[in-house]
Design a protein around this motif. Structure first.
Motif, PDB file in Angstrom:
ATOM      1  N   ARG A   1     -21.370   3.605  -4.416  1.00  0.00           N
ATOM      2  CA  ARG A   1     -21.598   3.535  -5.854  1.00  0.00           C
ATOM      3  C   ARG A   1     -20.894   2.332  -6.454  1.00  0.00           C
ATOM      4  N   PRO A   2     -21.455   1.708  -7.466  1.00  0.00           N
ATOM      5  CA  PRO A   2     -20.769   0.596  -8.143  1.00  0.00           C
ATOM      6  C   PRO A   2     -19.541   1.106  -8.861  1.00  0.00           C
ATOM      7  N   PRO A   3     -18.445   0.369  -8.871  1.00  0.00           N
ATOM      8  CA  PRO A   3     -17.222   0.824  -9.540  1.00  0.00           C
ATOM      9  C   PRO A   3     -17.427   0.944 -11.041  1.00  0.00           C
ATOM     10  N   LEU A   4     -16.758   1.951 -11.613  1.00  0.00           N
ATOM     11  CA  LEU A   4     -16.796   2.114 -13.056  1.00  0.00           C
ATOM     12  C   LEU A   4     -15.892   1.092 -13.716  1.00  0.00           C
ATOM     13  N   GLN A   5     -16.186   0.794 -14.978  1.00  0.00           N
ATOM     14  CA  GLN A   5     -15.244   0.004 -15.778  1.00  0.00           C
ATOM     15  C   GLN A   5     -14.131   0.937 -16.185  1.00  0.00           C
ATOM     16  N   ARG A   6     -12.920   0.686 -15.681  1.00  0.00           N
ATOM     17  CA  ARG A   6     -11.838   1.628 -15.891  1.00  0.00           C
ATOM     18  C   ARG A   6     -10.672   0.956 -16.567  1.00  0.00           C
ATOM     19  N   SER A   7     -10.056   1.673 -17.462  1.00  0.00           N
ATOM     20  CA  SER A   7      -8.885   1.144 -18.142  1.00  0.00           C
ATOM     21  C   SER A   7      -7.638   1.453 -17.342  1.00  0.00           C
ATOM     22  N   TRP A   8      -6.559   0.808 -17.676  1.00  0.00           N
ATOM     23  CA  TRP A   8      -5.288   1.043 -16.995  1.00  0.00           C
ATOM     24  C   TRP A   8      -4.893   2.496 -17.185  1.00  0.00           C
ATOM     25  N   GLY A   9      -4.458   3.150 -16.105  1.00  0.00           N
ATOM     26  CA  GLY A   9      -4.061   4.543 -16.182  1.00  0.00           C
ATOM     27  C   GLY A   9      -5.222   5.489 -15.970  1.00  0.00           C
ATOM     28  N   GLY A  10      -6.437   4.972 -15.714  1.00  0.00           N
ATOM     29  CA  GLY A  10      -7.528   5.827 -15.299  1.00  0.00           C
ATOM     30  C   GLY A  10      -8.375   6.394 -16.410  1.00  0.00           C
ATOM     31  N   ARG A  11      -8.306   5.874 -17.603  1.00  0.00           N
ATOM     32  CA  ARG A  11      -9.156   6.385 -18.680  1.00  0.00           C
ATOM     33  C   ARG A  11     -10.397   5.516 -18.756  1.00  0.00           C
ATOM     34  N   GLU A  12     -11.549   6.095 -18.427  1.00  0.00           N
ATOM     35  CA  GLU A  12     -12.755   5.320 -18.265  1.00  0.00           C
ATOM     36  C   GLU A  12     -13.341   4.914 -19.599  1.00  0.00           C
ATOM     37  N   GLU A  13     -14.048   3.796 -19.544  1.00  0.00           N
ATOM     38  CA  GLU A  13     -14.778   3.319 -20.713  1.00  0.00           C
ATOM     39  C   GLU A  13     -16.250   3.234 -20.339  1.00  0.00           C
ATOM     40  N   GLY A  14     -17.117   3.870 -21.113  1.00  0.00           N
ATOM     41  CA  GLY A  14     -18.552   3.796 -20.878  1.00  0.00           C
ATOM     42  C   GLY A  14     -18.976   4.634 -19.697  1.00  0.00           C
ATOM     43  N   GLY A  15     -20.230   4.478 -19.240  1.00  0.00           N
ATOM     44  CA  GLY A  15     -20.714   5.185 -18.062  1.00  0.00           C
ATOM     45  C   GLY A  15     -20.609   6.680 -18.227  1.00  0.00           C
ATOM     46  N   ARG A  16     -20.105   7.339 -17.186  1.00  0.00           N
ATOM     47  CA  ARG A  16     -20.005   8.791 -17.189  1.00  0.00           C
ATOM     48  C   ARG A  16     -19.034   9.294 -18.248  1.00  0.00           C
ATOM     49  N   ALA A  17     -18.022   8.478 -18.566  1.00  0.00           N
ATOM     50  CA  ALA A  17     -17.065   8.903 -19.580  1.00  0.00           C
ATOM     51  C   ALA A  17     -17.765   9.242 -20.880  1.00  0.00           C
ATOM     52  N   GLU A  18     -18.821   8.499 -21.216  1.00  0.00           N
ATOM     53  CA  GLU A  18     -19.543   8.776 -22.448  1.00  0.00           C
ATOM     54  C   GLU A  18     -20.216  10.137 -22.383  1.00  0.00           C
ATOM     55  N   SER A  19     -20.825  10.458 -21.223  1.00  0.00           N
ATOM     56  CA  SER A  19     -21.463  11.765 -21.104  1.00  0.00           C
ATOM     57  C   SER A  19     -20.441  12.875 -21.148  1.00  0.00           C
ATOM     58  N   GLU A  20     -19.227  12.602 -20.640  1.00  0.00           N
ATOM     59  CA  GLU A  20     -18.176  13.603 -20.715  1.00  0.00           C
ATOM     60  C   GLU A  20     -17.786  13.876 -22.166  1.00  0.00           C
TER      61      GLU A  20
ATOM     62  N   ASP B   1       0.814  -1.220   0.000  1.00  0.00           N
ATOM     63  CA  ASP B   1       0.000   0.000   0.000  1.00  0.00           C
ATOM     64  C   ASP B   1       0.845   1.267   0.000  1.00  0.00           C
ATOM     65  N   ASN B   2       1.979   1.224  -0.689  1.00  0.00           N
ATOM     66  CA  ASN B   2       2.806   2.406  -0.890  1.00  0.00           C
ATOM     67  C   ASN B   2       2.492   3.040  -2.242  1.00  0.00           C
ATOM     68  N   ILE B   3       2.560   4.360  -2.290  1.00  0.00           N
ATOM     69  CA  ILE B   3       2.211   5.109  -3.495  1.00  0.00           C
ATOM     70  C   ILE B   3       3.235   4.887  -4.599  1.00  0.00           C
ATOM     71  N   LYS B   4       2.721   4.713  -5.828  1.00  0.00           N
ATOM     72  CA  LYS B   4       3.542   4.631  -7.025  1.00  0.00           C
ATOM     73  C   LYS B   4       2.939   5.574  -8.074  1.00  0.00           C
ATOM     74  N   ILE B   5       3.671   6.606  -8.440  1.00  0.00           N
ATOM     75  CA  ILE B   5       3.197   7.566  -9.440  1.00  0.00           C
ATOM     76  C   ILE B   5       3.356   6.954 -10.821  1.00  0.00           C
ATOM     77  N   SER B   6       2.300   7.068 -11.636  1.00  0.00           N
ATOM     78  CA  SER B   6       2.289   6.424 -12.939  1.00  0.00           C
ATOM     79  C   SER B   6       1.857   7.399 -14.024  1.00  0.00           C
ATOM     80  N   ASP B   7       1.868   6.896 -15.273  1.00  0.00           N
ATOM     81  CA  ASP B   7       1.357   7.597 -16.456  1.00  0.00           C
ATOM     82  C   ASP B   7       2.067   8.926 -16.698  1.00  0.00           C
ATOM     83  N   PHE B   8       3.153   8.885 -17.445  1.00  0.00           N
ATOM     84  CA  PHE B   8       3.955  10.071 -17.733  1.00  0.00           C
ATOM     85  C   PHE B   8       3.708  10.576 -19.161  1.00  0.00           C
ATOM     86  N   GLY B   9       2.498  10.391 -19.651  1.00  0.00           N
ATOM     87  CA  GLY B   9       2.190  10.785 -21.021  1.00  0.00           C
ATOM     88  C   GLY B   9       2.259  12.277 -21.284  1.00  0.00           C
ATOM     89  N   PHE B  10       2.066  13.110 -20.244  1.00  0.00           N
ATOM     90  CA  PHE B  10       2.141  14.561 -20.409  1.00  0.00           C
ATOM     91  C   PHE B  10       3.442  15.145 -19.876  1.00  0.00           C
TER      92      PHE B  10
END
Length: 396
Positions: free
Chosen positions: A360-379, A158-167
């Motif tokens: 709340r039920p968990p969203l279907q989420r992709s690796w790195g936090g980019r959501e698929e479906g659900g609220r992501a579609e409304s966004e 349960d130690n923090i690991k910073i990820s996703d350096f795309g930006f």
């Protein structure tokens, strides 16, 4: 590790490539706009890793020629206990394979969604580890520019690991002496985590932008919700200028913690530097080891050139007479277009009732936090209404 069943022709291709380089394909972990992520077993090291497979035919040319090479170049040069380690990259005709350290604990976001706000001890541990990792990144002249709970992963302890350096990018023009900062004009990130100067489309200090995102993370760890509602950009900006609001529900949060949140979510003129954060009374008992390079980094957080932009933002400080709605813990990385703030927008509809986050039920989420479906579609629908890029991917 037992091999997971291969269920598609694409998985067979990936499995064959990985076998040639000593990896055994494991279970499917998730997917994003351009990539699919699997777990794999590296036979040489006898350890499990995460394999991010980017499909070239789905990625845009600019991403492949500019952003991906920069992400790999920066990431492979960073080594710290609170960062996801980069191991190897393999490029074929149709795909790019990136081997990364596996974080079996998942995302911090999922912990908040399932259990609600953290207690002060857990939040302090995770925030201190985030500060240690970000101090190291900034000491290398690098900025992250996409810090959010979805990009904070947890190891088996349960130690923090910073990820996703795309930006990420090198933002210090003098990396050796860390004296000069190259202002950024890439207005990127997640609306709920970026500072007001990014929303305004003003050249900004990206090191201070990272500090703001850290403040959003600390607020969310302790309250279980985001500090600002990102469903309407104009209202979002007004809330940012006013600053975070603590209510009677937050009585369990210490005054020192609240003060640190306010300091990190202040205007760019008054925002804390990492040096100030480490010296803060709330942080002092939490710090395991003070980074030796902190004092050498003070010049990275200078901001006299941003004073005029902050004063322009302050002109709308007292214009919000509306009520605040609870911000949903959903964010997606995208390009921020300042024109969205200038164009007329319809009045917001009353917020629908939302159950507590842990219920709340968990969203279907992709690796790195980019959501698929659900609220992501409304966004995405809202983005098209604001004239934003449909895919929300990074541009410069």
């Amino acid at each position: 590790m037992a091999r997971a069943p291969v269920r598609s022709s694409q998985a067979k291709v990936v499995s064959n490539i990985l076998e040639k380089h000593g990896y055994q394909l494991g279970q499917y972990l998730g997917k994003g706009a351009y990539a699919i992520v699997w777990e794999a077993y590296f036979k040489k090291w006898r350890t499990n890793v995460a394999v991010k497979v980017l499909m070239k035919d789905k990625a845009e040319a600019e991403f492949l020629s500019k952003f991906l090479p920069r992400e790999i170049q920066v990431w492979k040069g960073l080594k710290h206990p609170n960062l996801i380690n980069f191991y190897q990259s393999i490029e074929t005709t149709n795909r790019v394979y990136i081997m990364l350290e596996l974080a079996p604990g998942g995302e911090v976001m999922d912990k908040i969604r399932m259990k609600g706000a953290c207690d002060e001890r857990t939040a302090g541990k995770w925030f201190e580890q985030l500060c240690q990792g970000m101090a190291y990144i900034h000491s290398k002249g690098v900025v992250h520019r996409d810090l959010k709970l979805e990009n904070l992963l947890l190891d088996q302890h349960d130690n923090i690991k910073i990820s996703d350096f795309g930006f990420c990018k090198f933002a210090a023009t003098d990396v050796k002496n860390l004296k000069q900062v190259q202002l950024s004009e890439t207005y990127c990130g997640s609306y709920a985590y970026v500072p007001p100067e990014v929303l305004q489309g003003i050249p900004y200090n990206p090191f201070l932008s990272d500090v703001w995102s850290m403040g959003v993370i600390l607020f969310t760890l302790r309250t279980g919700k985001l500090p600002f509602d990102d469903s309407n950009l104009r209202r979002l900006l007004k809330q940012m200028i006013k600053g975070p609001i603590f209510t009677q529900k937050h009585a369990s949060i210490s005054l020192e913690c609240k003060d640190l949140v306010r300091g990190t979510l202040a205007s760019d003129v008054h925002r804390y530097s990492l040096h100030t954060i480490f010296d803060h009374p709330w942080m002092l008992p939490l710090v395991r080891e003070r980074p030796p390079y902190l004092r050498d980094m003070d010049a990275l957080y200078l901001r006299p050139h941003l004073r005029r932009s902050t004063q322009r933002l302050m002109t709308i400080r007292h214009t919000d007479g509306g009520t605040r709605s609870t911000a949903n813990l959903v964010s997606s990385t995208r390009l921020v277009h300042p024109e969205a703030l200038r164009s007329p927008s319809p009045p917001p509809s009353p917020p629908a009732h939302r159950p507590p986050l842990h219920a709340r039920p968990p969203l279907q989420r992709s690796w790195g936090g980019r959501e698929e479906g659900g609220r992501a579609e409304s966004e995405r629908e809202r983005e098209r209404g604001r004239g934003l890029a449909k895919d929300g991917r990074r541009r410069e």
